[in-house]
Structure formats: C-alpha cells, structure tokens
Design an enzyme around this catalytic site. Structure first.
Site, short mmCIF file in Angstrom:
data_model
loop_
_atom_site.label_atom_id
_atom_site.label_comp_id
_atom_site.label_asym_id
_atom_site.label_seq_id
_atom_site.Cartn_x
_atom_site.Cartn_y
_atom_site.Cartn_z
N GLU A 168 -1.90 5.24 13.50
CA GLU A 168 -1.61 6.33 12.73
C GLU A 168 -1.68 7.64 13.57
O GLU A 168 -1.12 8.51 13.85
CB GLU A 168 -2.51 6.46 11.58
N LYS A 182 -9.54 8.24 1.57
CA LYS A 182 -10.04 6.71 1.25
C LYS A 182 -11.53 6.65 1.55
O LYS A 182 -12.24 5.74 1.23
CB LYS A 182 -9.15 5.76 2.11
N HIS A 194 -3.24 8.03 5.96
CA HIS A 194 -3.11 6.92 5.35
C HIS A 194 -4.44 6.41 5.69
O HIS A 194 -5.38 5.73 4.60
CB HIS A 194 -2.13 5.68 5.87
N PHE A 240 1.45 -3.17 4.46
CA PHE A 240 1.87 -4.70 4.57
C PHE A 240 3.03 -4.78 4.14
O PHE A 240 3.43 -4.37 3.34
CB PHE A 240 0.89 -5.67 4.13
N HIS A 281 -9.71 2.22 -1.03
CA HIS A 281 -8.13 2.02 -0.68
C HIS A 281 -7.60 1.57 -2.18
O HIS A 281 -8.12 0.31 -2.70
CB HIS A 281 -7.88 0.81 0.12
N CYS A 284 0.61 -1.23 0.01
CA CYS A 284 -0.10 -0.02 -0.09
C CYS A 284 0.85 1.26 0.00
O CYS A 284 0.16 2.39 0.08
CB CYS A 284 -1.01 0.01 1.03
#
Lengths: 408, 90
Positions: A311, A332, A300, A396, A337, A161
């Site tokens: 975050e 998002k 994010h 990830f 996403h 991502c």
C-alpha cells in the site's frame, strides 16, 4: 451528474457506539483491542480482538432479538443513528427512490457458528427455527429497508474487506445517475465468534497478542507488525442528492466526490501495487482532483507484512511527490479490522476527520520499517485544515475500492 | 530419515510433485509454491513434525527460498522445541 452528500453517520464500533465517541477515541489514540473471553476463545492461538460493547436488549425486545444475528443488530442500530441525524431524510421521499446498500464479508456468522455447534458439537438434530433468516448475507440490508420502509434498490455487496466501501461507492453512483434520491449505505460485520476466528487463524494472518500490552497487538506500518486483529461493528451513512439536503437545511458532513474500483487480477490474496494504485487513480479522476488536493489518506493498513509495504508503494506511485507530505494513518491500529464493515467505518473516520480538521493517528507504530516511509501520524492526532480525504479498502479476491470525500 | 527427506516426501504427497524435482536447491518459486500453497504446507509440516510455525506466510517466504532452507528452518524449530525455547524467529 448529480452531486451526493452525506447527511447522517451512524457508528457502532469497538471505540464507542456513536460517531462522536468513535472519533473522540480515535483522536485520543485509544485502542479497542483487548483479550477476548467469549465462548471457546481460550482455544484461539491469539485470543485478541476488538469487540463492541453492545447490549442487544437495550435496542430490541426478546422476540426481535431471536430474528436478528449480531451483524444485523449492529447494522440496524448504526442505520437508525444515521437516519436520526439526517433530520427529515424520509419526509417527502418517494420510497421507491430510496434504497439500502450494505457490505458484509461473512454475513450472519454467529448464527452459522451456533448452528454448526448445535449439530456437530452437541449432536442435536434441531436447529433454531430462524437459522436461515439470521445467517443470510442480505439480512442486514433487508432489515434496514424494512425498518425505514425504503422500497428502492436493496443490495448486499460481498467483496471481502472492501465490501462496504463498494456499497457506499455504488450507492453514491445510483444517486449521481438519478436512479435514487437517497440511500442508506455502509457495512456491518460480526466475526468474533469462535468458528470465524479459527478460520482466520488457519490463514495465518492474525497478529499474536502483544505480550506486554494486548491492546497494542495491531501495528500497521511498523517493522514488528505481525498481522491483523479482527474487530466487529457497523457504520452507516445517509447519502442524499445535494439539492434535496440543501433545501432541507440539514447539516451536510461532506460530499462523496470520488469512487474508484479496480481489481488486481493476479492472485487471490497477495496484494498488488498496480491494482491498488489503479483504484486510487480512478477515484481521483472521478473526483476531478489532483494528488495535491488530498489532505489525508485513511489507509487500508491492515498490519500484515504484505499489505502495508504494497500500500505504501501504491500511494507513492499515485500521489508522487505529494505522498511524502500527506498524512496517512491506519485507524485499524485502534478499532481492528472490521472486514466487510471496514470500508464504511474508515470512510466515517475520514469524513469526521475532514469535518473536524483533525487527522487520527496510527497507534503502536514505534519500530519504523524502511519499506514503509510515509508520514503515518504515529505521534498522535494532528490538527490540519482538510479540503478532501481519501479512504482505501483492499480485499482478498483483489477488489480494490477507494472513496474520496470533499468538504461540503 | 533426514528432515529434508521427510519434507520432500510430504511435498510430493501434498503437491503431487515429481520427487525428482525435490532437491535442496529447488526454489519454492520453481515449484510454484506461492503464499497460499505455503499456508497449506506450513499446516502439513506442523502436523507431520509436531512443530508450531508462528510466522506469517510473507515472513516465512522472505526467509525460506529453497527446499533446503525450508528443511533447515524445520530443524531449527525442532531444536528450539527440544530445548523448550519456543519457536525460532522467522
């Protein structure tokens, strides 16, 4: 060190297929998330996503379409827009000093999914002749270079991502270090095919469809957030050495001021406050900025329980007292996403916000979470004069990438 | 066989753990069950018990701290299913 500016922004997104429409939708708080009705989508536990309204036949002839996975189609159209806007970008360019860096998480996932369906689902032993060429992860970058005849470095980054934030940061460095004069950099992703979505479903990270309003299924920073919603699309930036752009008199959107890259190094999927904070700190140091210089953070903000709390803590750790004042939003909530393309699309959103002095909101945040206590601009877009903006991308695998843009 | 016994059997098979360690008080942490292992376990539990676990791994782990908690959670899911009431809140 040479300075790097953005002279073109191309966007193909669930919220519109050019940069201006995209930002207009963000500012209006419109959602591109909807119930999906494609092949096999009825077998998904949560058949919601953020698709692009895109007709390949409008952009490519039939023979060309057979050579291009959807991810490459989206990438090529976004790149052409960016090049078109950066008027004269290719004129007088030493082609060996012009390159393309693209981030993608899954590459040509439609071709892969179609291939498996043919083999295992239909029991056929004949695959389409170009299956390899469609599915290879570097196809989008390769096609863009071919289309615009850029013969310098051509790289594809796959760090899940954060892929396209990495692509933009690394491309800016090539120019800053004098190894290239101009680059097309961004990301593309097309994950709404059945196989890819099923794989995400198995990982238990997808949000269930909101029963009252599917378009509100992604709820970043809200108490009732329940996962991410996948989206597709592409965003490409034209990056140039500043003097080159200035000499041409082309419109400069912003300067790429900082890039920070840090890896969690603790767990494959669980995010880490320290890893995210390290990337933000490095980006600030690279930009020679203090926390108070940042006027907006495009988070994010995936909408998972794990990311949003971590975050929030990381932003507080790095920005200190300024964290309580700076607007932070997750777009998002509206475009979903985009995985490998998320960093580029969100950096585009941040740069457009900077240019317009307008912070896009976080949609669907009605239930506050005590663990997420920043100013997420939940009430709607806000007009704010901005000097610099930050875009966060975490992944990830633990590769955290943070970009900072400064007003030109 | 009780839900806990079935769960312990499943865990022993899935994670190759010594059954002696699989007592109700054993914490997931002590068995090194992190969020990724939990995703695998949830999948195995769904198959074995015929239930649906809707919760995100992080939500599930916030609530299920020990094997005893996990068995109780599965019992709730089974009861909710028997009533046709859908899944239990995580």
């Amino acid at each position: 060190m040479r300075r790097v500016v953005v002279t073109g922004i191309g966007v193909v997104s669930p919220l519109g297929n050019d940069a201006a429409s995209f930002f207009e939708a963000l500012a209006a708080g419109r959602s591109g998330v909807r119930r999906l009705s494609g092949r096999f989508h009825e077998r998904l536990a949560s058949p919601v996503g953020a698709p692009v309204d895109f007709d390949a036949a409008r952009h490519f002839d039939a023979a060309r379409v057979r050579m291009l996975d959807r991810v490459s189609q989206l990438a090529l159209v976004a790149a052409a827009q960016a090049v078109g806007e950066a008027r004269g970008f290719l004129d007088g360019l030493d082609r060996a000093r012009g390159g393309v860096f693209v981030g993608t998480g899954m590459g040509g996932a439609h071709a892969t999914d179609d291939g498996y369906h043919t083999l295992y689902g239909e029991g056929s032993d004949r695959l389409k002749p170009f299956t390899v060429l469609l599915s290879m992860a570097n196809a989008p970058a390769a096609w863009i270079a071919l289309e615009h005849r850029l013969e310098g470095p051509n790289l594809t980054y796959s760090t899940a991502c954060s892929s396209s934030a990495v692509a933009i940061g690394e491309a800016a460095r090539r120019i800053a270090h004098g190894e290239a004069d101009a680059m097309i950099a961004g990301g593309a992703e097309a994950p709404l095919n059945f196989g890819t979505m099923k794989a995400w479903e198995a990982l238990r990270t997808l949000a269930p469809a909101d029963p009252a309003d599917p378009s509100a299924s992604c709820k970043p920073f809200a108490k009732d957030r329940a996962g991410l919603v996948l989206g597709e699309g592409a965003a490409m930036l034209v990056l140039e050495e500043r003097e080159r752009a200035a000499a041409r008199g082309v419109h400069i959107h912003a300067e790429i001021a900082g890039y920070g890259l840090a890896t969690d190094g603790v767990h494959l999927t669980r995010p880490s406050v320290e890893g995210q904070a390290a990337a933000m700190r490095l980006a600030l140091a690279d930009a020679r900025m203090a926390p108070g210089d940042i006027g907006y953070v495009n988070a994010h903000g995936t909408g998972t329980q794990a990311n949003d709390a971590v975050e929030t803590a990381a932003i507080k750790r790095v920005l200190g007292a300024h964290a309580a004042r700076v607007p932070v939003s997750s777009t998002k909530s509206m475009h979903g996403h985009l995985l490998g393309a998320a960093g580029a699309l969100e950096m585009a959103a941040a740069i457009l916000a900077l240019g317009r002095g307008m912070v896009p909101p976080t949609r669907n945040l009605r239930a506050p979470d005590p663990e997420c206590d920043l100013d997420y601009v939940a009430e709607g877009a806000r007009a704010v004069p901005l000097g610099a903006v930050m875009s966060n991308s975490f992944a990830f695998g633990g590769t955290n990438a943070v970009l900072i843009a400064r007003a030109a | 066989m009780s839900t806990f016994e079935r769960l312990a059997q499943l865990l022993a098979a899935e994670l190759a753990l010594d059954p002696v360690r699989l007592v109700p008080e054993a914490t997931l942490e002590s068995l090194e069950i992190d969020s990724l292992r939990m995703i695998e376990l949830a999948f195995a539990v769904e198959d074995a018990f015929g239930v649906t676990i809707g919760a995100e791994p992080a939500q599930l782990m916030a609530r299920v701290k020990t094997l005893g908690d996990f068995a109780a959670y599965v019992d709730e899911l089974l009861a909710a299913q028997a009533q046709g009431a859908g899944e239990a809140a995580p």
